[in-house]
Enzyme design. Structure first.
Site, PDB file in Angstrom:
ATOM      1  N   VAL A  11     -12.492   8.675   9.801  1.00 32.57           N
ATOM      2  CA  VAL A  11     -13.626   7.648  10.319  1.00 32.57           C
ATOM      3  C   VAL A  11     -12.864   6.415  10.732  1.00 32.57           C
ATOM      4  O   VAL A  11     -13.094   5.911  11.913  1.00 32.57           O
ATOM      5  CB  VAL A  11     -14.444   7.328   9.098  1.00 32.57           C
ATOM      6  N   PHE A 150     -22.044   8.065  10.995  1.00 33.89           N
ATOM      7  CA  PHE A 150     -22.755   9.290  11.493  1.00 33.89           C
ATOM      8  C   PHE A 150     -21.857  10.355  12.051  1.00 33.89           C
ATOM      9  O   PHE A 150     -22.166  11.367  12.407  1.00 33.89           O
ATOM     10  CB  PHE A 150     -23.907   9.300  11.804  1.00 33.89           C
ATOM     11  N   CYS A 261     -18.087  15.862   3.751  1.00 27.11           N
ATOM     12  CA  CYS A 261     -19.358  15.048   3.399  1.00 27.11           C
ATOM     13  C   CYS A 261     -20.357  15.662   2.855  1.00 27.11           C
ATOM     14  O   CYS A 261     -20.885  15.179   1.855  1.00 27.11           O
ATOM     15  CB  CYS A 261     -19.923  14.429   4.830  1.00 27.11           C
TER      16      CYS A 261
HETATM   17  P1  NAD Z   1      -9.797  10.371   4.972  1.00 31.92           P
HETATM   18  O1  NAD Z   1      -9.662  10.816   3.686  1.00 31.92           O
HETATM   19  O2  NAD Z   1      -9.752  11.172   6.275  1.00 31.92           O
HETATM   20  O3  NAD Z   1      -9.156   8.946   5.305  1.00 31.92           O
HETATM   21  C1  NAD Z   1      -9.229   7.835   4.329  1.00 31.92           C
HETATM   22  C2  NAD Z   1      -7.815   7.087   4.516  1.00 31.92           C
HETATM   23  O4  NAD Z   1      -7.953   5.964   3.724  1.00 31.92           O
HETATM   24  C3  NAD Z   1      -6.688   7.871   4.143  1.00 31.92           C
HETATM   25  O5  NAD Z   1      -5.694   7.952   5.078  1.00 31.92           O
HETATM   26  C4  NAD Z   1      -5.887   7.159   3.014  1.00 31.92           C
HETATM   27  O6  NAD Z   1      -4.567   7.226   3.112  1.00 31.92           O
HETATM   28  C5  NAD Z   1      -6.766   5.970   3.400  1.00 31.92           C
HETATM   29  N1  NAD Z   1      -6.776   4.803   2.105  1.00 31.92           N
HETATM   30  C6  NAD Z   1      -7.062   5.204   0.981  1.00 31.92           C
HETATM   31  N2  NAD Z   1      -6.983   4.032   0.417  1.00 31.92           N
HETATM   32  C7  NAD Z   1      -6.481   3.037   1.065  1.00 31.92           C
HETATM   33  C8  NAD Z   1      -6.237   1.580   0.816  1.00 31.92           C
HETATM   34  N3  NAD Z   1      -6.458   0.856  -0.198  1.00 31.92           N
HETATM   35  N4  NAD Z   1      -5.712   1.128   2.005  1.00 31.92           N
HETATM   36  C9  NAD Z   1      -5.490   1.396   2.953  1.00 31.92           C
HETATM   37  N5  NAD Z   1      -5.657   2.703   3.331  1.00 31.92           N
HETATM   38  C10 NAD Z   1      -6.114   3.490   2.317  1.00 31.92           C
HETATM   39  O7  NAD Z   1     -11.544  10.019   4.799  1.00 31.92           O
HETATM   40  P2  NAD Z   1     -12.443  10.115   6.002  1.00 31.92           P
HETATM   41  O8  NAD Z   1     -12.994  11.539   6.260  1.00 31.92           O
HETATM   42  O9  NAD Z   1     -12.195   9.038   7.140  1.00 31.92           O
HETATM   43  O10 NAD Z   1     -13.782   9.348   5.247  1.00 31.92           O
HETATM   44  C11 NAD Z   1     -13.607   7.925   5.017  1.00 31.92           C
HETATM   45  C12 NAD Z   1     -15.295   7.664   4.418  1.00 31.92           C
HETATM   46  O11 NAD Z   1     -16.196   7.862   5.835  1.00 31.92           O
HETATM   47  C13 NAD Z   1     -15.753   8.194   3.447  1.00 31.92           C
HETATM   48  O12 NAD Z   1     -16.719   7.573   2.444  1.00 31.92           O
HETATM   49  C14 NAD Z   1     -16.781   9.327   3.926  1.00 31.92           C
HETATM   50  O13 NAD Z   1     -17.641  10.050   3.244  1.00 31.92           O
HETATM   51  C15 NAD Z   1     -17.311   8.640   5.291  1.00 31.92           C
HETATM   52  N6  NAD Z   1     -17.530   9.612   6.212  1.00 31.92           N
HETATM   53  C16 NAD Z   1     -16.528  10.450   6.780  1.00 31.92           C
HETATM   54  C17 NAD Z   1     -17.213  11.297   7.837  1.00 31.92           C
HETATM   55  C18 NAD Z   1     -16.295  12.461   8.248  1.00 31.92           C
HETATM   56  O14 NAD Z   1     -16.890  13.446   9.162  1.00 31.92           O
HETATM   57  N7  NAD Z   1     -15.053  12.514   7.639  1.00 31.92           N
HETATM   58  C19 NAD Z   1     -18.303  11.005   8.547  1.00 31.92           C
HETATM   59  C20 NAD Z   1     -19.217  10.047   7.987  1.00 31.92           C
HETATM   60  C21 NAD Z   1     -18.724   9.343   6.875  1.00 31.92           C
END
Ligand code: NAD
Length: 433
Positions: A11, A150, A261
């Site tokens: 995201v 989304f 998700c």
């Molecule tokens: P992800 O695990 O791919 O990425 C999260 C990133 O955050 C990681 O690279 C991690 O190293 C970093 N991180 C963690 N703590 C940190 C901090 N304190 N400072 C800096 N970086 C930090 O997660 P994602 O899939 O991108 O999902 C992120 C959020 O978005 C979640 O809440 C998820 O539910 C939501 N979301 C995800 C999607 C999807 O399709 N992946 C879609 C919609 C919403």
């Protein structure tokens, strides 16, 4: 306007690159220094179609940068997005550790009246808690908003530039105006915008994901019934989808929903319902139905091998939870492979993009192949678990000549069942006899 993105995952990276493409100056922050160093060179940590070119373009045009120093990014920005992961705890509730770590980073460096936007999917009430937490620590005046994401992995870049809607949970006109300005290019293409309070916006995200998960679990149960009564789930699906009140999407049968998700969000939403004394019984049933369905897939494979899995070689085509991504988080294939391994089967597998992530999950427990045909070699059954396009055009004659037994369990219904049978395969799809 300068924007900091804290958390450069699926995201954060898509949002950061997309906002930079809108013309904003964006700094993406992540704790993972290795990831940041690679990103600085334009090397992406994930596979997402089209993302490499917008990252490269905006890096070159110096609107997009990467750092592991949150402090500088926060100090230097007007708006800070929090996009860190929100995984499940063992009881299904959401682990907010990363969100509050990110909030602490913001609080430690907050200088001046900025806007903090929570974009991570968080349970109802969290954004208000984040606001209080930062306020108590920094004593600063600032605004807060919740802006759910989304995007769908596999088409995340398209979804960023063409969302069905933008939800802005904000309770100050300043926060609303800033977010409207940030997303102005979407406003101009008449994307619907909805302005709500914080709790409503948080709830919308969970309600949307739970509803979609429910549609998938529903059609998978119908698929099971179709197999028993001799009906065809694709005809049922099409007929349902042609009803404007139902809609055609998310009615495709498969091995069960997965991904980063739906599983965690449905579990978290169910916990929220219980916490507030309003059980979300349909969401609870969806979670159970999905687990049962994955187990049914294992039984289908077992049945096709006459109940004997011990030492049988099972070829798995597709490991990612869906095509066009390398993401294996909560992929139904994990449950299926683990169950088959427990029953003594030998697994060979191939996925066009998810091999590296699969190695992190299965280690030495399975054999990794370079292509579909290597998987087929000596296998007792071929199981199609992800609907990558390249699996639709398998050379069935070659596959058959390589296999020990000509059997295919097509858990995504990608093959023409008649053609597979004409080639002499014992073939089973999902929801079709
Ligand atoms: P992800 O695990 O791919 O990425 C999260 C990133 O955050 C990681 O690279 C991690 O190293 C970093 N991180 C963690 N703590 C940190 C901090 N304190 N400072 C800096 N970086 C930090 O997660 P994602 O899939 O991108 O999902 C992120 C959020 O978005 C979640 O809440 C998820 O539910 C939501 N979301 C995800 C999607 C999807 O399709 N992946 C879609 C919609 C919403």
């Amino acid at each position: 306007m300068k924007i900091a993105i804290i958390g450069t995952g699926y995201v954060g990276l898509v949002t950061g690159a997309g906002l930079a493409d809108f013309g904003w100056n964006v700094t993406c922050v992540d704790l993972d220094s290795n990831k940041i160093e690679r990103l600085k060179e334009g090397k992406l940590p994930i596979y997402e179609p089209g993302l490499d070119s917008i990252v490269e373009k905006n890096l070159k045009e110096k609107r997009l940068s990467f750092t592991n120093k949150a402090s500088e990014a926060v100090k230097d920005s007007d708006v800070i997005f929090i996009t860190v992961g929100t995984p499940s705890k063992s009881d299904g509730s959401t682990d907010l550790t990363h969100v509050f770590e990110a909030a602490k980073m913001v609080a430690d460096s907050l200088n001046g009246n900025k806007l903090v936007v929570v974009k991570s999917t968080v349970p109802v009430g969290t954004t208000r808690q984040v606001y209080k937490f930062i306020h108590e620590k920094s004593h600063n005046i600032f605004d807060v908003a919740f802006n759910p994401e989304f995007l769908r992995e596999g088409s995340a870049v398209h979804d960023f530039f063409h969302p069905d809607r933008v939800i802005i949970g904000a309770e100050t006109s300043r926060a609303v105006e800033i977010l409207k300005a940030i997303y102005r290019p979407l406003y101009l293409i008449q994307t619907p915008f909805l302005f709500t309070n914080l709790e409503t916006a948080e709830l919308i995200k969970y309600a949307a994901n739970s509803f979609l998960a429910m549609k998938i679990a529903f059609i998978n149960e119908i698929a099971d019934l179709c197999e028993k009564v001799g009906a065809d789930v694709h005809d049922v699906s099409r007929a349902l989808g042609l009803d404007g009140r139902i809609g055609p999407k998310f009615l495709h049968p498969g091995p069960g929903y997965g991904g980063s998700c739906f599983p965690k969000d449905t579990k978290s939403f169910a916990v929220t319902g219980r916490e507030y004394g309003t059980p979300l019984t349909l969401v609870e049933a969806t979670i159970r139905a999905n687990e049962m369905h994955k187990n049914r897939m294992v039984r289908k494979i077992e049945r096709m091998l006459e109940g004997k899995l011990k030492s049988k070689i099972i070829g798995i085509l597709g490991l990612a939870f869906k095509p066009e991504t390398d993401d294996m988080r909560e992929s139904p294939t994990i449950t299926i492979i683990e169950n088959l391994l427990e029953k003594g089967a030998i697994i060979k597998a191939y996925d066009p993009r998810a091999m590296e992530n699969a190695k992190g999950i299965f280690g030495e427990k399975i054999e990794y192949c370079d292509n579909e045909y290597e998987v087929a070699e000596n296998s007792n059954i071929l199981v199609i678990t992800t609907e990558w396009n390249q699996f639709r055009a398998l050379n069935l004659e070659k596959i058959k000549s390589l296999m020990k037994e000509p059997k295919i369990a097509d858990l995504r219904n990608v093959l023409d069942s008649k053609m597979a049978k004409d080639y002499g395969f014992i073939y089973e799809g999902v929801g079709r006899r």
